[in-house]
Design an enzyme around this catalytic site. Structure first.
Site, short mmCIF file in Angstrom:
data_model
loop_
_atom_site.label_atom_id
_atom_site.label_comp_id
_atom_site.label_asym_id
_atom_site.label_seq_id
_atom_site.Cartn_x
_atom_site.Cartn_y
_atom_site.Cartn_z
N SER A 229 0.84 -1.21 0.00
CA SER A 229 0.00 0.00 0.00
C SER A 229 0.88 1.26 0.00
O SER A 229 1.57 1.50 -0.99
CB SER A 229 -0.98 -0.06 1.18
OG SER A 229 -2.04 0.81 0.95
N ASP A 252 -0.59 -4.22 -3.59
CA ASP A 252 -1.77 -3.37 -3.43
C ASP A 252 -1.36 -1.90 -3.29
O ASP A 252 -1.66 -1.24 -2.29
CB ASP A 252 -2.60 -3.80 -2.22
CG ASP A 252 -4.03 -4.14 -2.65
OD1 ASP A 252 -4.88 -4.37 -1.77
OD2 ASP A 252 -4.29 -4.17 -3.87
N HIS A 307 -7.63 -5.70 0.82
CA HIS A 307 -6.41 -4.95 1.14
C HIS A 307 -5.65 -5.58 2.30
O HIS A 307 -4.43 -5.60 2.34
CB HIS A 307 -6.78 -3.50 1.47
CG HIS A 307 -5.66 -2.54 1.34
ND1 HIS A 307 -4.83 -2.48 0.25
CD2 HIS A 307 -5.21 -1.58 2.18
CE1 HIS A 307 -3.92 -1.54 0.42
NE2 HIS A 307 -4.13 -0.98 1.59
C1 LIG Z 1 -9.84 4.11 10.21
C2 LIG Z 1 -8.46 4.57 9.84
N1 LIG Z 1 -8.36 5.00 8.45
C3 LIG Z 1 -7.05 5.73 8.48
C4 LIG Z 1 -6.74 6.43 7.23
C5 LIG Z 1 -8.33 3.91 7.42
C6 LIG Z 1 -7.67 2.61 8.00
N2 LIG Z 1 -7.32 1.64 6.95
C7 LIG Z 1 -8.16 0.45 6.78
C8 LIG Z 1 -7.84 -0.54 7.89
C9 LIG Z 1 -6.50 -0.88 8.52
C10 LIG Z 1 -7.56 -1.72 9.16
C11 LIG Z 1 -7.50 -2.65 10.34
C12 LIG Z 1 -6.29 -3.19 10.74
C13 LIG Z 1 -6.25 -4.01 11.85
C14 LIG Z 1 -7.44 -4.28 12.55
C15 LIG Z 1 -7.39 -5.18 13.75
F1 LIG Z 1 -8.51 -5.09 14.46
F2 LIG Z 1 -7.22 -6.46 13.36
F3 LIG Z 1 -6.36 -4.80 14.52
C16 LIG Z 1 -8.66 -3.75 12.16
C17 LIG Z 1 -8.71 -2.92 11.02
C18 LIG Z 1 -8.39 -0.43 9.25
C19 LIG Z 1 -8.18 -2.01 7.86
C20 LIG Z 1 -6.24 1.87 6.15
O1 LIG Z 1 -5.49 2.80 6.39
C21 LIG Z 1 -5.94 0.96 4.94
N3 LIG Z 1 -4.57 1.28 4.50
C22 LIG Z 1 -3.49 0.60 4.99
S1 LIG Z 1 -3.73 -0.63 6.13
C23 LIG Z 1 -2.09 -1.06 6.71
C24 LIG Z 1 -2.20 -1.60 8.08
C25 LIG Z 1 -2.37 -0.74 9.16
C26 LIG Z 1 -2.53 -1.25 10.44
C27 LIG Z 1 -2.52 -2.63 10.62
F4 LIG Z 1 -2.65 -3.09 11.87
C28 LIG Z 1 -2.32 -3.50 9.57
C29 LIG Z 1 -2.17 -2.97 8.29
N4 LIG Z 1 -2.25 0.84 4.59
C30 LIG Z 1 -1.98 1.86 3.69
O2 LIG Z 1 -0.83 2.10 3.34
C31 LIG Z 1 -3.09 2.60 3.21
C32 LIG Z 1 -4.36 2.33 3.63
C33 LIG Z 1 -5.29 3.21 3.05
C34 LIG Z 1 -4.59 4.07 2.23
C35 LIG Z 1 -3.15 3.75 2.27
#
Ligand SMILES: CCN(CC)CCN(C[C@]12C[C@](c3ccc(C(F)(F)F)cc3)(C1)C2)C(=O)Cn1c(SCc2ccc(F)cc2)nc(=O)c2c1C=CC2
Length: 386
Positions: A229, A252, A307
Site C-alpha cells: 500500500s 496493493d 487490502h
Molecule cells: C480508520 C483509519 N483509516 C485511516 C486512514 C483507514 C484505515 N485503513 C483500513 C484498515 C486498517 C484496518 C484494520 C487493521 C487491523 C485491525 C485489527 F482489528 F485487526 F487490529 C482492524 C482494522 C483499518 C483495515 C487503512 O489505512 C488501509 N490502508 C493501509 S492498512 C495497513 C495496516 C495498518 C494497520 C494494521 F494493523 C495493519 C495494516 N495501509 C496503507 O498504506 C493505506 C491504507 C489506506 C490508504 C493507504
C-alpha cells in the site's frame, strides 16, 4: 489462528536493529536464514504495549479501550521465526528491503517476510519514522549531567501516527512522507552494506545477536524492494532514487503519494500484485503511467482478496470478525498469501537472476492459475461507473 510458517528449506531467525540516535537513525526487523537449532523462543509479534495505543488511535477506537482490547486479543501472538537464532553462514543471500503500510509498523508483515527468508532471502522490514506508523520509538541521547563516567542514559521516545487535520489536503503530507520513507529504505540498505563489509555496527537495542556472522553474506547484486500500500508507493519512490535496487514488488499499491515526475525514473522491473477489492480506476491508471517501452511491468489481481490479505492480521481473527473488519476476503487467507509469495518469488528469481526453482510459478506472473487474473478487473474506460 496463527501466522503460517515459511514453506522453504531454510529455518528462519528474526532480530531487531536500531542504529543511530533520533529519527534520523535506522530501525528494522531482520528475518534471515538461521542455523536449525531447536532451542529458541519464538518472536514476539507486537513487542511493546505502545504499539497497541498507536493502533487503537489509528483505528479510531477509543484510545484506552482499543489498547486493552488489542493487547488482550493479540498480546500473546508470536511470529514463527526463532528470536535471535544464529545466522546461517556459508552462502551469499539476496536482500529484500520491506516497507510497511499506513498505520502499520515493521512487525506486521511477518508471514511474507518469513516465507521469503525460508526461501533463502535476508529481509529487512524497516520501521518508518515519518509519522505514518501507528507507533514507533527512538532513543534520544540525553547528555549525562556532569559525570562523564556513566554512559549517557538512553530514554525511549515514542512517536505516534499523525492524523490528517479536518480540512488538510492529504497529498502534500503523503508526498513528503514517501520521500522520507524512500530515504529510510536507502539508509537501511547502506547500513546492511556496512554490516556486510564487516564493519562493526552498534545496535542501540540490548540484544545478543552476532552481527559479525553477516560479513560477506549479502549478494549486493541481488537487492529488491517490497512493500504494501503506502509501502508499495515507497518501493516505487526508492527504485527511482537508487539503482542498487534491481527490481520492486508493489503489493496493493496506494499511488496517491507519488507525483508524476517519479514515473519516468523507474527503469527497474516492477510487479504489481493487486487485491480484487482494493482497486479503483484512478489508482490503476496511475500504475499504468509507469509503463514505458522496454521496461518490465507485470500486474496480477488475486480474486477474492482484500487490502488486508497482505498484513498478518488476516490470519489472526476468526472468519466473522475478519469479515466485519474486512481483514479476510472470500479467498482463504493461506491461499491468498501463497499466491502473493509464489508470484513474488518467481518475479524475484527472474529479475535478480537467482538459480532457484521459483520459475515453477512463472505462470502466476501472467495471471494464470486459480484465484488469479492478469492485470486488473477494473473498467478503465473514462467515466465508467465505478
Ligand atoms: C480508520 C483509519 N483509516 C485511516 C486512514 C483507514 C484505515 N485503513 C483500513 C484498515 C486498517 C484496518 C484494520 C487493521 C487491523 C485491525 C485489527 F482489528 F485487526 F487490529 C482492524 C482494522 C483499518 C483495515 C487503512 O489505512 C488501509 N490502508 C493501509 S492498512 C495497513 C495496516 C495498518 C494497520 C494494521 F494493523 C495493519 C495494516 N495501509 C496503507 O498504506 C493505506 C491504507 C489506506 C490508504 C493507504
Amino acid at each position: 489462528m496463527e501466522i503460517p510458517e515459511g514453506k522453504g528449506p531454510y529455518s528462519v531467525g528474526c532480530t531487531d536493529l536500531m542504529s543511530g540516535n533520533g529519527i534520523e537513525g535506522t530501525f528494522l526487523r531482520l528475518y534471515y536464514p538461521s542455523q536449525n537449532h531447536m532451542n529458541y523462543e519464538k518472536t514476539k509479534w507486537i513487542p511493546n504495549k505502545e504499539y497497541y495505543s498507536g493502533l487503537s488511535r489509528f483505528l479510531n477506537m477509543y484510545w484506552i479501550v482499543g489498547e486493552l482490547i488489542l493487547a488482550d486479543y493479540f498480546g500473546s501472538v508470536t511470529s514463527p521465526a526463532k528470536w535471535n537464532a544464529e545466522f546461517k553462514t556459508g552462502e551469499k543471500y539476496p536482500l529484500i528491503i520491506f516497507s510497511h503500510g499506513l498505520g502499520a509498523f515493521r512487525t506486521l508483515y511477518s508471514a511474507i517476510c518469513i516465507e521469503m527468508a525460508s526461501r533463502g532471502f535476508i529481509v529487512a522490514s524497516v520501521e518508518h519514522r515519518d509519522q505514518s506508523s501507528s507507533a514507533t520509538y527512538y532513543y534520544k541521547k540525553n547528555p549525562t549531567k556532569g559525570n562523564k563516567s556513566k554512559s549517557p542514559a538512553l530514554d525511549e521516545e515514542w512517536m505516534y501516527y499523525r492524523e490528517l487535520k479536518p480540512d488538510e489536503n492529504e497529498q502534500p503530507l503523503r508526498r513528503q512522507q514517501v520521500q522520507q520513507r524512500a530515504d529510510e529504505c536507502i539508509r537501511a540498505l547502506k547500513l546492511l552494506v556496512k554490516i556486510n563489509s564487516g564493519v562493526p555496527t552498534e545496535n542501540i537495542l540490548p540484544l545478543n545477536f552476532n552481527w559479525r556472522l553477516l560479513k560477506n553474506s549479502i549478494d549486493l547484486q541481488k537487492i529488491a524492494a517490497m512493500g504494501h500500500s503506502f509501502g508499495a508507493a515507497t518501493v516505487i519512490e526508492t527504485l527511482s532514487k537508487d539503482a542498487r535496487f534491481k527490481c520492486g514488488v508493489a503489493l496493493d499499491a496506494w499511488m496517491l503519494p507519488l507525483s508524476d515526475e517519479v514515473y519516468p525514473k523507474v527503469h527497474q522491473p516492477l510487479l504489481f500484485i493487486n487485491s480484487e477489492k482494493y482497486q479503483w480506476a484512478s489508482n490503476i491508471l496511475e500504475m499504468k503511467k509507469l509503463n514505458y517501452k522496454g521496461r518490465e511491468r507485470k500486474m496480477i489481481t488475486i480474486i477474492g482478496s482484500v487490502h488486508q490479505s497482505f498484513p498478518d492480521f488476516t490470519f489472526l481473527t476468526g472468519k466473522k470478525l475478519g469479515k466485519i473488519f474486512n481483514l479476510i476476503g472470500d479467498i482463504d487467507p493461506q491461499i491468498a498469501i501463497d499466491i502473493i509469495n509464489k508470484a513474488s518469488l518467481a518475479f524475484l528469481q527472474k529479475h535478480l537472476g537467482l538459480s532457484k526453482d521459483f520459475n515453477q510459478w512463472d505462470s502466476l506472473l501472467n495471471g494464470k492459475g486459480p484465484n488469479v487474473i492478469p492485470d486488473t478487473n477494473v473498467d478503465l474506460t473514462p467515466g465508467a461507473s465505478q
